[in-house]
Design a protein around this motif. Structure first.
Motif, mmCIF file in Angstrom:
data_model
loop_
_atom_site.group_PDB
_atom_site.id
_atom_site.type_symbol
_atom_site.label_atom_id
_atom_site.label_comp_id
_atom_site.label_asym_id
_atom_site.label_seq_id
_atom_site.Cartn_x
_atom_site.Cartn_y
_atom_site.Cartn_z
ATOM 1 N N HIS A 152 0.797 -1.222 0.000
ATOM 2 C CA HIS A 152 0.000 0.000 0.000
ATOM 3 C C HIS A 152 0.833 1.277 0.000
ATOM 4 O O HIS A 152 0.289 2.349 -0.267
ATOM 5 C CB HIS A 152 -0.922 0.013 1.221
ATOM 6 N N GLU A 159 -4.802 2.220 5.818
ATOM 7 C CA GLU A 159 -4.659 0.793 5.548
ATOM 8 C C GLU A 159 -3.689 0.129 6.518
ATOM 9 O O GLU A 159 -3.959 -0.967 7.037
ATOM 10 C CB GLU A 159 -4.191 0.571 4.107
ATOM 11 N N GLY A 282 -6.928 0.650 -9.280
ATOM 12 C CA GLY A 282 -6.990 -0.586 -8.514
ATOM 13 C C GLY A 282 -5.835 -0.732 -7.539
ATOM 14 O O GLY A 282 -6.015 -1.142 -6.380
ATOM 15 N N ARG A 285 -6.311 1.606 -4.635
ATOM 16 C CA ARG A 285 -7.364 1.155 -3.714
ATOM 17 C C ARG A 285 -6.986 -0.095 -2.931
ATOM 18 O O ARG A 285 -7.203 -0.175 -1.721
ATOM 19 C CB ARG A 285 -8.643 0.861 -4.501
ATOM 20 N N HIS A 286 -6.440 -1.099 -3.643
ATOM 21 C CA HIS A 286 -6.312 -2.441 -3.070
ATOM 22 C C HIS A 286 -4.864 -2.880 -2.815
ATOM 23 O O HIS A 286 -4.652 -3.919 -2.207
ATOM 24 C CB HIS A 286 -6.988 -3.458 -3.987
ATOM 25 N N ASN A 290 -2.325 -7.220 -5.522
ATOM 26 C CA ASN A 290 -3.612 -7.774 -5.077
ATOM 27 C C ASN A 290 -4.552 -7.899 -6.281
ATOM 28 O O ASN A 290 -5.604 -7.252 -6.359
ATOM 29 C CB ASN A 290 -4.223 -6.883 -4.001
ATOM 30 N N ALA A 293 -8.514 -8.712 -5.826
ATOM 31 C CA ALA A 293 -9.357 -7.598 -5.382
ATOM 32 C C ALA A 293 -9.548 -6.583 -6.512
ATOM 33 O O ALA A 293 -10.648 -6.022 -6.671
ATOM 34 C CB ALA A 293 -8.731 -6.922 -4.172
ATOM 35 N N ILE A 294 -8.504 -6.330 -7.297
ATOM 36 C CA ILE A 294 -8.612 -5.398 -8.422
ATOM 37 C C ILE A 294 -9.574 -5.956 -9.471
ATOM 38 O O ILE A 294 -10.417 -5.241 -10.013
ATOM 39 C CB ILE A 294 -7.223 -5.136 -9.037
ATOM 40 N N ASP A 297 -13.304 -5.763 -8.271
ATOM 41 C CA ASP A 297 -13.868 -4.458 -7.924
ATOM 42 C C ASP A 297 -14.929 -4.085 -8.968
ATOM 43 O O ASP A 297 -14.614 -3.895 -10.148
ATOM 44 C CB ASP A 297 -12.761 -3.396 -7.899
#
Length: 367
Positions: A152, A159, A282, A285-286, A290, A293-294, A297
């Motif tokens: 992140h 996060e 993506g 955000r994730h 990852n 998760a991308i 979404d």
């Protein structure tokens, strides 16, 4: 956990903070070197008895011309400032508050006061942040936090604080994150000084007031994996910082506005500009790496609801990300050149042909 407590006030101009020592500068110039007398004098800051440290290894002094503190290396063994190597053949280098210095095996910060009171240099009381630190990070927590930082970014406090759980305060998370990056800079400087310098600049620009006073954590010492992976991790941290900065500056959907056509081969034949934008969205955000998760979404074009296309190979996506970041760098450089030209024009600075930087104006005929 590390929590900010009361301030400590001393009569000093600056401060050197290491893992095992603190020195308050109470005069405009000090010497640093190996413990022991040299020409009948001890160094102002003794740095142990290691042979890697010369008797008089370096000098930190205030330069009246520049209005800043500078460090000059006096030893052939050299030293590091924010990952940049300096030897006795280099000119003095300016120091910022939070600059990380390494002499021999000693690693310490140069810190300026965050508050001052009094009148005249004879009666100035400066204030430095004071921390109560409890070494409560075990190896499992260390691995968990480092993975989160590499996914992140080191300053994604929301996060990182969520991942750390309730066992550590937000201040402890910030302490850990900055100490980790500083240690990465330390190990990267020997192998890739340019990357270390860029990461050090990023760290200084991102530090809130007082964070520069955080010293290194013992849990990062004697960690072979960190030493081996330092350069790769440094590049990952820079990559995440560029993505976060671009998304924050331009917004998610406009992150590629002003970017020319991106060179390189797309990860798949169906890949478009929209996929480039959503790849950055993506990751922001994730987190980096990852992909599930991308891909899931619903607001991104990769979602099965919106696309139904298979996710490309990770290597191809990684190469595309590097191509996108290269294009972002070119856009920023282009924008900076335009900004400089506008500033020059506004200042009416003469150009090489003798005319001013202002645009020419046509004379109006009068009758």
């Amino acid at each position: 956990a590390a929590t900010m407590s009361a301030y400590t006030s001393v009569m000093a101009c600056a401060k050197l903070l290491g893992n095992d020592f603190v020195h308050y500068m109470k005069k405009s110039a000090i010497t640093l070197g190996r413990r022991g007398e040299w020409n009948g004098k001890e160094p102002d800051v003794p740095l142990g008895e290691s042979k890697k440290v010369s008797r008089v290894h370096a000098k930190i002094a205030f330069c009246r011309d520049s209005g800043r503190y500078e460090i000059v290396c006096l030893s052939k063994n050299g030293l590091f400032v924010d990952g940049r190597f300096l030897s006795c053949y280099y000119l003095p280098v300016p120091l910022d508050s939070g600059s990380l210095i390494q002499i021999g095996e000693k690693l310490f910060y140069f810190l300026l006061p965050i508050r001052a009171s009094g009148t005249g240099m004879e009666n100035v009381e400066v204030t430095f942040p004071k921390l109560n630190i409890s070494e409560s990070w075990d190896t499992k927590e260390r691995a968990k936090m480092v993975n989160a930082i590499l996914a992140h970014g080191f300053d994604s406090w929301k996060e990182l604080n969520k991942i750390s759980g309730k066992s550590h305060s937000l201040e402890a998370v910030k302490y850990f994150s900055h100490a980790f990056v500083a240690t990465v800079i330390h190990h990267t400087g020997v192998k890739d000084a340019e990357v270390a310098s860029s990461l050090s600049k990023m760290l200084r620009e991102s530090q809130p007031a007082g964070v520069a006073s955080y010293g290194p954590l013992k849990i990062f010492s004697k960690w072979p994996e960190l030493e081996d992976m330092a350069v790769a991790w440094a590049r990952r941290l820079l990559l995440l910082h560029k993505i976060r900065k671009a998304v924050t500056t331009y917004g998610e959907r406009a992150v590629l506005d002003g970017v020319d056509e991106i060179s390189g081969v797309p990860p798949a034949p169906w890949w478009t500009r929209t996929h480039d934008v959503d790849l950055l969205r993506g990751i922001s955000r994730h987190g980096f790496g990852n992909a599930p998760a991308i891909r899931d979404d619903p607001e991104l074009c990769f979602s099965p609801k919106n696309s139904g296309k298979p996710w490309p190979k990770s290597q191809a996506v990684g190469q595309r990300l590097r191509d996108i970041l290269r294009a972002l760098t070119l856009r920023n450089a282009k924008y900076n050149r335009k900004s400089r030209r506008r500033r020059v024009a506004s200042l009416n600075i003469p150009t090489t042909n003798g005319t001013s930087g202002q645009p020419k104006r046509l004379k109006q005929e009068t009758r």
